[in-house]
Design an enzyme around this catalytic site. Sequence first.
Site, PDB file in Angstrom:
ATOM      1  N   SER A 134       4.902  30.957  51.224  1.00 52.78           N
ATOM      2  CA  SER A 134       3.934  32.000  51.995  1.00 52.78           C
ATOM      3  C   SER A 134       3.425  33.343  51.862  1.00 52.78           C
ATOM      4  O   SER A 134       3.765  33.579  50.220  1.00 52.78           O
ATOM      5  CB  SER A 134       4.068  31.995  53.512  1.00 52.78           C
ATOM      6  OG  SER A 134       3.101  32.141  54.324  1.00 52.78           O
TER       7      SER A 134
ATOM      8  N   ASP B 198      -4.212  23.271  51.908  1.00 53.54           N
ATOM      9  CA  ASP B 198      -3.502  24.466  53.230  1.00 53.54           C
ATOM     10  C   ASP B 198      -4.757  25.176  53.824  1.00 53.54           C
ATOM     11  O   ASP B 198      -5.224  26.187  52.789  1.00 53.54           O
ATOM     12  CB  ASP B 198      -2.853  25.031  52.022  1.00 53.54           C
ATOM     13  CG  ASP B 198      -2.313  26.183  52.926  1.00 53.54           C
ATOM     14  OD1 ASP B 198      -1.842  26.341  53.690  1.00 53.54           O
ATOM     15  OD2 ASP B 198      -0.277  26.556  52.357  1.00 53.54           O
TER      16      ASP B 198
ATOM     17  N   HIS C 229       0.902  23.483  55.355  1.00 49.77           N
ATOM     18  CA  HIS C 229       1.879  24.674  55.151  1.00 49.77           C
ATOM     19  C   HIS C 229       3.296  24.981  54.245  1.00 49.77           C
ATOM     20  O   HIS C 229       3.186  24.961  55.636  1.00 49.77           O
ATOM     21  CB  HIS C 229       1.124  26.170  55.703  1.00 49.77           C
ATOM     22  CG  HIS C 229       1.785  27.330  54.988  1.00 49.77           C
ATOM     23  ND1 HIS C 229       1.050  28.372  54.176  1.00 49.77           N
ATOM     24  CD2 HIS C 229       2.393  28.413  55.738  1.00 49.77           C
ATOM     25  CE1 HIS C 229       1.081  29.423  53.678  1.00 49.77           C
ATOM     26  NE2 HIS C 229       2.132  29.610  55.046  1.00 49.77           N
TER      27      HIS C 229
END
Length: 538
Positions: A213, A433, A462
Amino acid sequence: MRRSAAVLCGAGVVLAGTISAVPANASGSSAANTVQAAAAKVAWKKCATDDYPTLQCASVKVPLDYAKPSGKKITLALSRVPHTSKTYQGPLLVNPGGPGGSGLTLAGYVASSLPKKVAAQYDVIGFDPRGVGASKPALNCKPGYFNPVRPDSVPSTAAIEKANVERAKAFAKACATKHKDVLPYINTISAVKDLDSIRKALGAKKINYFGYSYGTYLGAVYAKLYPERVRRLVLDSIVDPTGVWYEDNLDQDYAFDKRHKAFTKWVAKYNSTYKLGTDAKKIEAKWYAMRAALAEKPAGGKVGASELEDTFLPGGYYNGYWPYLAEAFAAYVNDKNADPLVEAYENFAAIDSSGDNGYSVYASVQCRDAAWPRDWKKWQKDNWAVYKKAPFMAWNNAWYNAPCAFWPTKSLKPVNVANSKLPATLLFQATDDAATPYQGGVTVHKLLKNSSLVVEQGGGNHGITLSGNSCLDKYLATYLTNGKVPHGKGKVDATCKKLADPKPAVAQEASARSTLSTAPGTAATSGATLHGILGFRG
């Protein structure tokens, strides 16, 4: 951050200074002993847990302002699972994203989730970035900022909009007042320089890096500033570096709306369980009717319209939460029973002190990293335009980031991460995502010349490696073993099938539902564990 990993106690403070370096390609017992001697200057102490019995903790001091290296110091908390193999490939620094995510537990998770032969060759290093968790000082601008019940996120009246704007202003002011001396130095570039201080403290010439991320942006910026110090680089669920951060957040809204529609479609598939119908559009309408009802009368005095959005947001990050969200949804609609909904809020959305800390760092980094519109009319125009097409999270996300419109520090410029100086780099991205939409992976693949992109086709979660998909994990393990990456003929170098969607789990006890174990196991358990560590909004 909606949820953050348990913070481990750091121990043993040491100044980050000049420590003898070891060749990054070193292997064998002599090289390992040399590295151990260097790293011994970091005072590692046991901080084992039942799940991670070999975990160690330490801390390093780094400059608050790298322009003044002899000035005020701050402390970074570290964790480590040490290598056990004679073949040693150096430190593997891991980051769960955020910004604002604690990485101490992630070290234990990564070390225990990789194949044993692979993990044994690395010192897996977790860290709390500056301002986070066990690092000192830890930011907490306005404790209780997310306490329920907040104003409705959708500013349908001037009064509601004013209430939300005043909340955002108050948060920005609280950060300026409480953390005035620190705030200018909470940003990605400073965090990247911290990574290099950690590298020095570990006695490593180069680092291996694995980020999820926001951690992908942190890693890409480190690689841009210090390409000669990168040995291996893994980026999973990739931030689009060309949109930091205002545009990226708008792009999220469309992707989260799509994931919410995927959720209602899944609920329709299991009408025999949830009794909400077989038409996904009608189920979605029932969800918005529930939202409207909660705006008028919050469930349990806790779950209003905004809190409902917070509760269902995690389903956009990880579909393993869908059965529990669907159960709460069905109980409220069919049985007028709000208890499961309140329970879901408490399990998935309620903010504790670590969440307050995570959000304070999130806002501090994002608001400082790049320019945000200072004219509120721009926010109104853009977010109403998004809301018309993708209402699920549009305004909730806008208010989450709204303090940036009033932030007290000047903005920096985003880093152009384009890079042709890196060794082979491995990227992972799911096509659906929501938190970091697919285009981010495509963009970074173009910008990093020697990168390979592995795609989870149809996947919407994710954070996709070490989460139960053996196809993805095989590429990861191969790369960490020998540096080899797949090479395809098209825009994508390799494709893996997505994991199967979950099945209903209404028979499980509430205690089992709410537990996000921190030990790896089955694919479902691994997914829940990882996403409990990565948190939400990251």
